[in-house]
Design an enzyme around this catalytic site. Structure first.
Site, PDB file in Angstrom:
ATOM      1  N   ASP A  93       0.859  -1.174   0.000  1.00  7.77           N
ATOM      2  CA  ASP A  93       0.000   0.000   0.000  1.00  7.77           C
ATOM      3  C   ASP A  93       0.901   1.231   0.000  1.00  7.77           C
ATOM      4  O   ASP A  93       2.004   1.207   0.555  1.00  7.77           O
ATOM      5  CB  ASP A  93      -0.901  -0.022   1.234  1.00  7.77           C
ATOM      6  N   SER A  94       0.439   2.300  -0.601  1.00  9.04           N
ATOM      7  CA  SER A  94       1.292   3.476  -0.794  1.00  9.04           C
ATOM      8  C   SER A  94       1.491   4.299   0.463  1.00  9.04           C
ATOM      9  O   SER A  94       2.439   5.071   0.563  1.00  9.04           O
ATOM     10  CB  SER A  94       0.674   4.372  -1.868  1.00  9.04           C
ATOM     11  N   GLY A  95       0.574   4.170   1.419  1.00  4.96           N
ATOM     12  CA  GLY A  95       0.595   5.040   2.588  1.00  4.96           C
ATOM     13  C   GLY A  95      -0.571   6.003   2.601  1.00  4.96           C
ATOM     14  O   GLY A  95      -0.754   6.767   3.541  1.00  4.96           O
ATOM     15  N   GLY A  96      -1.401   5.974   1.543  1.00  2.23           N
ATOM     16  CA  GLY A  96      -2.551   6.858   1.489  1.00  2.23           C
ATOM     17  C   GLY A  96      -3.545   6.618   2.613  1.00  2.23           C
ATOM     18  O   GLY A  96      -4.143   7.562   3.141  1.00  2.23           O
ATOM     19  N   GLN A 189     -11.838   6.274  -5.536  1.00  2.00           N
ATOM     20  CA  GLN A 189     -12.370   6.790  -4.284  1.00  2.00           C
ATOM     21  C   GLN A 189     -13.771   7.357  -4.526  1.00  2.00           C
ATOM     22  O   GLN A 189     -14.406   7.028  -5.515  1.00  2.00           O
ATOM     23  CB  GLN A 189     -11.416   7.842  -3.705  1.00  2.00           C
ATOM     24  N   CYS A 309      -6.799 -26.646  15.520  1.00  2.00           N
ATOM     25  CA  CYS A 309      -8.033 -27.431  15.659  1.00  2.00           C
ATOM     26  C   CYS A 309      -7.741 -28.913  15.843  1.00  2.00           C
ATOM     27  O   CYS A 309      -8.526 -29.637  16.461  1.00  2.00           O
ATOM     28  CB  CYS A 309      -8.943 -27.200  14.456  1.00  2.00           C
TER      29      CYS A 309
END
Length: 376
Positions: A93-96, A189, A309
């Site tokens: 991820d870019s850091g946005g 976005q 488990c």
């Protein structure tokens, strides 16, 4: 520039699709869930354990790795996959997202995001160009363009301003990429506004990215709004490129998004919830802290064949958790990631056999209605 990744859809079932994503570090079957390894480590798990579960790609974060140990050091160590001893691919991820999650220590301008380090207070200016440069140094197989992720609630005017900024940053990120071996994705976005989602999708897909992501969801908005915006956004993304829904989510969310046509996912839920004593199972979510498990000799999930488990009872896991033993976090994390890996494998097989709707219904049947709606 020819794309450094190859993506092909090999099976479809209505909107759902199964595919093959080929990166510099091997092939990833889609739909794929990426465990979150923010600082080049998936909490409580060793890289070879992730590989053995079937995970062929993990997520790391450019901002955090730029702060510590530094992108140059990671480059000297051969890139993030080599640095962490992982045989698979890495998406950074870019850091946005940190522009929102760390809002108290940053300021945003047209140039980029000005951070004050959460470690020592030093300044870091993250621009579209420097975000790409950092990710190139990190050696990520897939890099993300710098964007601004708005919080919820967000007024329409504020979301529009952010969307315009994301579009300009996307163009600058694309222009800054010089690596021919690392893919770059753009991010749609627009908060919870259909008109802005359509506008953003048109802006971002006009740029020749190697894949496209949908961001700014699962940040506090109502579940129906998240699903509506995800479906609207994915409908406007190219069919021949990988589609990535960022930060989502619960098993129910993942199955819904797969049905929409998304190929890639990441979320902290399976690991974070494990550290808080919560396990995802075929019978719904279990809180191991509850006293009802104190004398329960059953495994977390009778339908699961993961190591915890097979070897630990609910009573023992509750004892570990209540005692603050590290093994509790390890065991619950291993189980949850095993559950998510199996969920993706099941989805891939169901799409191939054109039985995805029935598969999703069968998975949901094991979850109480309240759990399926609320997830974590």
């Amino acid at each position: 520039m020819q794309s450094p990744i190859e993506f092909s859809v090999i099976a479809r079932d209505d909107g759902a699709r199964a595919g093959r994503l080929v990166t510099g570090h091997g092939e990833v079957a889609t739909p794929a869930f990426m465990p979150v390894g923010t600082r080049a480590a998936v909490k409580a798990m060793a890289p070879d354990e992730l590989w053995d579960m079937g995970y062929r790609m993990v997520l790391a974060n450019a901002y955090h790795l730029a702060i510590r140990p530094g992108a140059e050091l990671v480059r000297e160590m051969g890139g993030v996959a080599s640095f962490m001893g992982y045989r698979g691919a890495v998406l950074t991820d870019s850091g946005g997202f940190q522009a929102m999650s760390l809002a108290q220590i940053n300021s945003i301008t047209d140039d980029g995001i000005r951070f004050r380090s959460h470690l020592d207070g030093s300044l870091l200016m993250l621009t579209p160009e420097s975000a790409v440069e950092i990710q190139q140094h990190l050696g990520a197989d897939i890099m993300m363009a710098l964007d601004e992720c708005t919080p919820y609630p967000c007024e329409h005017g504020r979301a529009l301003k952010s969307l315009d900024l994301t579009a300009r940053w996307a163009e600058r990120s694309h222009a800054a990429r010089i690596s021919t071996t690392q893919a770059l994705f753009g991010i749609v976005q627009g908060s919870v506004y259909p008109d802005l989602r359509k506008m953003s999708a048109a802006q971002i897909t006009s740029i020749a990215f190697d894949g496209y992501a949908v961001g700014g969801l699962s940040v506090g908005e109502p579940k129906p709004a998240m699903l509506e915006m995800a479906a609207l956004s994915v409908s406007m993304l190219p069919a021949d490129k990988p589609r990535y829904l960022m930060g989502v989510g619960t098993p129910a969310d993942l199955l819904a998004a797969i049905a929409m046509g998304f190929d890639m996912f990441d979320c902290v839920l399976p690991t974070r919830n494990a550290r808080n004593g919560s396990a995802f199972t075929s019978e719904g979510r279990i809180s191991i802290k509850q006293a009802v498990h104190a004398r329960d000799g059953r495994p977390l999930d009778p339908a699961c064949d993961c190591r915890p488990c097979r070897t630990h009872s609910r009573a023992y896991l509750r004892h570990l958790f209540m005692s603050g033993e590290i093994l509790a976090a390890r065991a619950l994390t291993e189980h949850n990631l095993h559950f998510y890996a199996n969920l993706m494998r099941g989805a891939q097989a169901a799409i191939a056999s054109r039985t995805f709707a029935a598969y999703a219904k069968d998975v949901a049947a094991g979850w109480p209605v309240k759990e399926a709606a609320e997830g974590a």
